[in-house]
Write a protein that holds these residues in place. Sequence first.
Motif, PDB file in Angstrom:
ATOM      1  N   ASN A 284      27.393  65.072  31.297  1.00 54.10           N
ATOM      2  CA  ASN A 284      26.775  64.806  30.000  1.00 54.10           C
ATOM      3  C   ASN A 284      27.002  66.002  29.068  1.00 54.10           C
ATOM      4  OD1 ASN A 284      24.937  63.178  28.325  1.00 54.10           O
ATOM      5  ND2 ASN A 284      23.579  64.921  28.521  1.00 54.10           N
ATOM      6  N   VAL A 285      26.908  65.778  27.747  1.00 53.43           N
ATOM      7  CA  VAL A 285      27.099  66.887  26.807  1.00 53.43           C
ATOM      8  C   VAL A 285      25.886  67.152  25.929  1.00 53.43           C
ATOM      9  CG1 VAL A 285      29.613  66.786  26.768  1.00 53.43           C
ATOM     10  CG2 VAL A 285      28.303  65.382  25.157  1.00 53.43           C
ATOM     11  N   ASN A 286      25.137  66.108  25.572  1.00 52.87           N
ATOM     12  CA  ASN A 286      23.938  66.279  24.737  1.00 52.87           C
ATOM     13  C   ASN A 286      23.067  65.030  24.890  1.00 52.87           C
ATOM     14  OD1 ASN A 286      25.092  64.266  23.084  1.00 52.87           O
ATOM     15  ND2 ASN A 286      25.979  65.772  21.706  1.00 52.87           N
ATOM     16  N   ARG A 287      21.991  64.957  24.122  1.00 56.04           N
ATOM     17  CA  ARG A 287      21.092  63.800  24.293  1.00 56.04           C
ATOM     18  C   ARG A 287      21.758  62.495  23.850  1.00 56.04           C
ATOM     19  NH1 ARG A 287      15.864  64.589  20.513  1.00 56.04           N
ATOM     20  NH2 ARG A 287      16.614  66.648  20.001  1.00 56.04           N
ATOM     21  N   GLU A 288      22.653  62.564  22.860  1.00 53.77           N
ATOM     22  CA  GLU A 288      23.276  61.339  22.354  1.00 53.77           C
ATOM     23  C   GLU A 288      24.246  60.717  23.356  1.00 53.77           C
ATOM     24  OE1 GLU A 288      25.011  62.109  18.560  1.00 53.77           O
ATOM     25  OE2 GLU A 288      23.078  62.442  17.577  1.00 53.77           O
ATOM     26  N   SER A 289      24.800  61.512  24.240  1.00 53.68           N
ATOM     27  CA  SER A 289      25.756  60.960  25.205  1.00 53.68           C
ATOM     28  C   SER A 289      25.086  60.371  26.438  1.00 53.68           C
ATOM     29  CB  SER A 289      26.769  62.035  25.627  1.00 53.68           C
ATOM     30  OG  SER A 289      26.138  63.129  26.248  1.00 53.68           O
TER      31      SER A 289
ATOM     32  N   ASN B 285      17.960  73.998  18.048  1.00 53.86           N
ATOM     33  CA  ASN B 285      17.096  72.925  18.565  1.00 53.86           C
ATOM     34  C   ASN B 285      17.338  72.668  20.052  1.00 53.86           C
ATOM     35  OD1 ASN B 285      19.640  71.749  18.440  1.00 53.86           O
ATOM     36  ND2 ASN B 285      18.823  69.730  17.935  1.00 53.86           N
ATOM     37  N   TYR B 286      17.915  73.632  20.770  1.00 56.62           N
ATOM     38  CA  TYR B 286      18.354  73.373  22.141  1.00 56.62           C
ATOM     39  C   TYR B 286      17.196  72.988  23.070  1.00 56.62           C
ATOM     40  CZ  TYR B 286      16.774  77.918  23.990  1.00 56.62           C
ATOM     41  OH  TYR B 286      16.023  78.990  24.401  1.00 56.62           O
ATOM     42  N   LEU B 287      15.996  73.479  22.799  1.00 59.99           N
ATOM     43  CA  LEU B 287      14.866  73.112  23.657  1.00 59.99           C
ATOM     44  C   LEU B 287      14.518  71.628  23.528  1.00 59.99           C
ATOM     45  CD1 LEU B 287      12.551  76.236  23.281  1.00 59.99           C
ATOM     46  CD2 LEU B 287      13.958  75.599  25.260  1.00 59.99           C
ATOM     47  N   ASP B 288      14.677  71.084  22.329  1.00 54.98           N
ATOM     48  CA  ASP B 288      14.469  69.645  22.144  1.00 54.98           C
ATOM     49  C   ASP B 288      15.519  68.845  22.905  1.00 54.98           C
ATOM     50  OD1 ASP B 288      12.289  70.103  20.476  1.00 54.98           O
ATOM     51  OD2 ASP B 288      13.512  70.084  18.653  1.00 54.98           O
TER      52      ASP B 288
ATOM     53  N   ALA C 237      14.888  66.188  26.184  1.00 54.50           N
ATOM     54  CA  ALA C 237      15.382  64.813  26.287  1.00 54.50           C
ATOM     55  C   ALA C 237      16.213  64.628  27.553  1.00 54.50           C
ATOM     56  CB  ALA C 237      16.202  64.460  25.052  1.00 54.50           C
ATOM     57  N   ILE C 238      17.025  65.617  27.870  1.00 56.42           N
ATOM     58  CA  ILE C 238      17.859  65.545  29.072  1.00 56.42           C
ATOM     59  C   ILE C 238      16.996  65.600  30.326  1.00 56.42           C
ATOM     60  CG2 ILE C 238      19.607  66.815  30.395  1.00 56.42           C
ATOM     61  CD1 ILE C 238      20.796  67.604  27.590  1.00 56.42           C
TER      62      ILE C 238
ATOM     63  N   GLU D  95      20.123  81.355  27.683  1.00 52.90           N
ATOM     64  CA  GLU D  95      18.805  80.839  28.045  1.00 52.90           C
ATOM     65  C   GLU D  95      18.895  79.384  28.486  1.00 52.90           C
ATOM     66  OE1 GLU D  95      15.002  80.986  29.137  1.00 52.90           O
ATOM     67  OE2 GLU D  95      16.345  82.646  28.647  1.00 52.90           O
ATOM     68  N   ALA D  96      19.719  78.593  27.799  1.00 53.65           N
ATOM     69  CA  ALA D  96      19.918  77.200  28.216  1.00 53.65           C
ATOM     70  C   ALA D  96      20.501  77.141  29.627  1.00 53.65           C
ATOM     71  CB  ALA D  96      20.828  76.481  27.227  1.00 53.65           C
ATOM     72  N   PHE D  97      21.400  78.055  29.935  1.00 51.94           N
ATOM     73  CA  PHE D  97      21.995  78.100  31.273  1.00 51.94           C
ATOM     74  C   PHE D  97      20.929  78.452  32.311  1.00 51.94           C
ATOM     75  CE2 PHE D  97      24.138  79.882  34.900  1.00 51.94           C
ATOM     76  CZ  PHE D  97      25.270  79.095  35.047  1.00 51.94           C
ATOM     77  N   ARG D  98      20.107  79.432  32.007  1.00 53.09           N
ATOM     78  CA  ARG D  98      19.050  79.817  32.948  1.00 53.09           C
ATOM     79  C   ARG D  98      18.127  78.631  33.248  1.00 53.09           C
ATOM     80  NH1 ARG D  98      18.786  84.546  29.353  1.00 53.09           N
ATOM     81  NH2 ARG D  98      19.778  86.322  30.425  1.00 53.09           N
ATOM     82  N   ILE D  99      17.729  77.925  32.201  1.00 57.03           N
ATOM     83  CA  ILE D  99      16.821  76.785  32.377  1.00 57.03           C
ATOM     84  C   ILE D  99      17.469  75.705  33.234  1.00 57.03           C
ATOM     85  CG2 ILE D  99      15.706  74.869  31.159  1.00 57.03           C
ATOM     86  CD1 ILE D  99      15.310  76.869  28.780  1.00 57.03           C
ATOM     87  N   GLN D 100      18.708  75.375  32.923  1.00 60.37           N
ATOM     88  CA  GLN D 100      19.370  74.278  33.628  1.00 60.37           C
ATOM     89  C   GLN D 100      19.766  74.661  35.051  1.00 60.37           C
ATOM     90  OE1 GLN D 100      21.781  71.577  30.686  1.00 60.37           O
ATOM     91  NE2 GLN D 100      21.905  73.681  29.912  1.00 60.37           N
ATOM     92  N   SER D 101      20.109  75.918  35.266  1.00 64.21           N
ATOM     93  CA  SER D 101      20.412  76.342  36.631  1.00 64.21           C
ATOM     94  C   SER D 101      19.148  76.306  37.485  1.00 64.21           C
ATOM     95  CB  SER D 101      21.053  77.728  36.652  1.00 64.21           C
ATOM     96  OG  SER D 101      20.191  78.717  36.139  1.00 64.21           O
ATOM     97  N   THR D 102      18.004  76.555  36.875  1.00 66.75           N
ATOM     98  CA  THR D 102      16.738  76.427  37.595  1.00 66.75           C
ATOM     99  C   THR D 102      16.483  74.977  37.984  1.00 66.75           C
ATOM    100  OG1 THR D 102      15.777  78.358  36.507  1.00 66.75           O
ATOM    101  CG2 THR D 102      14.240  76.780  37.462  1.00 66.75           C
TER     102      THR D 102
END
Length: 255
Positions: free
Chosen positions: A38-43, A72-75, A79-80, A111-118
């Motif tokens: 996936n790439v973002n919420r729209e996909s 807006n990456y936290l939003d 969604a993801i 920070e997005a990487f840290r969150i998603q790797s968690t």
Amino acid sequence: MILTDTHTHQYYLFGTPELDLQMQRCFANDIQHLFFPNVNRESIPKVLGTAAAYPGHCYPMMGLHPCEVQTNYLDELAAIERAIADHKVYGIGEIGLDLYWDKTTLALQREAFRIQSTWAKVLDLPVSIHCRNAFDELFELLDEVQDGRLRGVLHCFTGNNQQAKQVIELGLSLGIGGVVTYKNAGLDAVVAELDLRHIVLETDAPYLAPAPHRGKKNESSYLIHIAQKIADLQQVSLETVAATTTQNALQIFRI
């Protein structure tokens, strides 16, 4: 013979007649497993819709692509995360760092990487990692988050022998795509020295079409050319490459 495309955006074609045509070409070329980052919420609907249309062949992942990381990456991540809670997914991706298009978002990308790797570690899912013009930054981040639980693939690997060794030592596999077929790219020499057990195959369709289709729109059926090139470099049969890389992929994604 069964081939596995561990990273393809073929789901972009969801809702069009071309999707089924490309899927049929995949099956005709022995590509039986396709993993959708996936790439973002729209996909999200396209990823899930395509996977649902081809059960047993197509597998969804969920993540926020680094080029989609904005203020807006936290939003987007919220969604993801909801989609992950509501559906069976097979990996977190694609995530990572990209300093080719926009260096100003590096802190947000980290920070997005840290969150998603968690997420990946908590859910025991593999990651599909994107890295462009950011090897040093990525290795620094991986050293930080790797606690023995992070596993997955560094997708579209185009680095040198030392970087390949670093990726493997970090517990990740190398996603090899169309670049290995390009003259003067240098990846062929690296792949020739790798142990096949550290490799998985990918197309990154519709991007990075392999020779003899370079410069055209890529599709997952072209994985056959990547597999044949690796067979030639490794001096083994196409069937050996298919069997080993598919086994690697199915172990990573636990199919």
